[in-house]
Motif scaffolding. Sequence first.
Motif, PDB file in Angstrom:
ATOM      1  N   THR A 222       1.131  -1.625  -0.066  1.00 42.77           N
ATOM      2  CA  THR A 222       0.352   0.085   0.257  1.00 42.77           C
ATOM      3  C   THR A 222       0.767   1.052   0.406  1.00 42.77           C
ATOM      4  OG1 THR A 222      -0.348   0.097   2.711  1.00 42.77           O
ATOM      5  CG2 THR A 222      -2.234  -1.212   1.262  1.00 42.77           C
ATOM      6  N   GLY A 226       0.125   0.324  -4.166  1.00 44.15           N
ATOM      7  CA  GLY A 226      -0.464  -0.952  -4.472  1.00 44.15           C
ATOM      8  C   GLY A 226      -1.871  -1.036  -3.509  1.00 44.15           C
ATOM      9  N   ILE A 227      -2.404  -1.829  -4.113  1.00 46.56           N
ATOM     10  CA  ILE A 227      -4.428  -2.701  -3.007  1.00 46.56           C
ATOM     11  C   ILE A 227      -3.147  -4.400  -2.795  1.00 46.56           C
ATOM     12  CG2 ILE A 227      -5.300  -2.963  -5.632  1.00 46.56           C
ATOM     13  CD1 ILE A 227      -7.559  -2.382  -4.117  1.00 46.56           C
ATOM     14  N   THR A 229      -6.290  -6.926  -0.982  1.00 53.39           N
ATOM     15  CA  THR A 229      -6.981  -7.414  -0.563  1.00 53.39           C
ATOM     16  C   THR A 229      -6.997  -9.050  -0.070  1.00 53.39           C
ATOM     17  OG1 THR A 229      -8.340  -7.931  -2.090  1.00 53.39           O
ATOM     18  CG2 THR A 229      -8.753  -5.295  -1.577  1.00 53.39           C
ATOM     19  N   ALA A 244      -3.435  -9.009  -4.573  1.00 55.01           N
ATOM     20  CA  ALA A 244      -2.112  -7.952  -4.059  1.00 55.01           C
ATOM     21  C   ALA A 244      -1.882  -7.172  -6.185  1.00 55.01           C
ATOM     22  CB  ALA A 244      -0.965  -7.959  -3.226  1.00 55.01           C
ATOM     23  N   ASP A 247      -2.605  -2.323  -9.750  1.00 60.66           N
ATOM     24  CA  ASP A 247      -2.778  -1.396 -10.427  1.00 60.66           C
ATOM     25  C   ASP A 247      -4.212  -1.431  -9.770  1.00 60.66           C
ATOM     26  OD1 ASP A 247      -4.591  -0.121 -12.272  1.00 60.66           O
ATOM     27  OD2 ASP A 247      -2.730  -0.123 -13.437  1.00 60.66           O
ATOM     28  N   LYS A 248      -5.188  -0.465  -9.834  1.00 60.64           N
ATOM     29  CA  LYS A 248      -6.780  -0.750  -9.210  1.00 60.64           C
ATOM     30  C   LYS A 248      -7.822  -1.129 -11.151  1.00 60.64           C
ATOM     31  CE  LYS A 248      -7.087   2.837  -5.798  1.00 60.64           C
ATOM     32  NZ  LYS A 248      -8.050   3.365  -5.064  1.00 60.64           N
ATOM     33  N   HIS A 251      -6.680  -5.173 -10.289  1.00 60.39           N
ATOM     34  CA  HIS A 251      -7.318  -5.873  -9.359  1.00 60.39           C
ATOM     35  C   HIS A 251      -8.520  -6.139  -9.076  1.00 60.39           C
ATOM     36  CE1 HIS A 251      -9.301  -5.517  -5.294  1.00 60.39           C
ATOM     37  NE2 HIS A 251      -7.816  -6.250  -5.193  1.00 60.39           N
ATOM     38  N   GLU A 252      -9.020  -5.358  -9.798  1.00 60.99           N
ATOM     39  CA  GLU A 252     -11.035  -4.674 -10.288  1.00 60.99           C
ATOM     40  C   GLU A 252     -10.996  -6.477 -11.181  1.00 60.99           C
ATOM     41  OE1 GLU A 252     -12.192  -1.385 -11.135  1.00 60.99           O
ATOM     42  OE2 GLU A 252     -11.988  -0.478  -9.432  1.00 60.99           O
TER      43      GLU A 252
END
Length: 260
Positions: A222, A226-227, A229, A244, A247-248, A251-252
């Motif tokens: 983070t 990054g992301i 979840t 992980a 780029d969102k 991730h989506e």
Amino acid sequence: MTTIDFTTFVEQLASVSGETILPFFRTSLGIDDKGEHGHFDPVTAADRAAEQAMRSLIKRSFPEHGIIGEEFGNERADAEYVWVLDPIDGTKSFISGMPVWGTLVALTRFGEPVFGMMHQPFMQEMFSGDGGAARYRGPGGRRNLRVRPCASLADAILFTTSPLLMNETDRATFMSVEKSVKLSRYGGDCYAYCMLAAGHIDLVIETELKPYDILPLIPIITGAGGIVTSWDGGPAANGGRVIAAGDKRVHEAAMKRLSV
């Protein structure tokens, strides 16, 4: 405890753990199997000695803090500040003589990770983050870490330690993502997450993680932008099925396939 004290102390933990581990690396090691139901889960004297060394330093420096460790369990786990220790993440690589392993350390406050570190003493590399920034220190110097943009799964490089660690249902779901990416590679353990934070790969998907496997890596990822979840989009701090991404958008896109 101020940030500067905290940073200095984490570097001391890295130093003491590295000095303890390196004499064992690429030597003839006794290996115990702590796995269950036919699952090989190795542990060595290096794992145990490094965790003991870090625990001793924490207790001397911050006796009021709690400790959660892979090898020796929990002490004062309900304290405001708790150190989470994985002395060798990637023990299977370690016993194979491969250098893709690292010492993981997190500091949590009220259960939330506020600082994380991955230290690889053999290659003299350290990755650290506090959620707001992430940093690298190694033979090439020091620099800030930043994830790279990636618009779609078709452009993404994906890592997982091994699909064989997943159950059949999760493996099939993972493969639906794997079929869509530009490149998929196996191995890496904690190193894959650090390469994501450094902007070299785009996606890491894992299952069966323990909190000490992922907590130290969350502030690094983070902090680099990054992301990270769970597969259902919730917090990743408890481990389990983790995704992980740098780029969102990636991730989506991956989440849509993982949630099917």
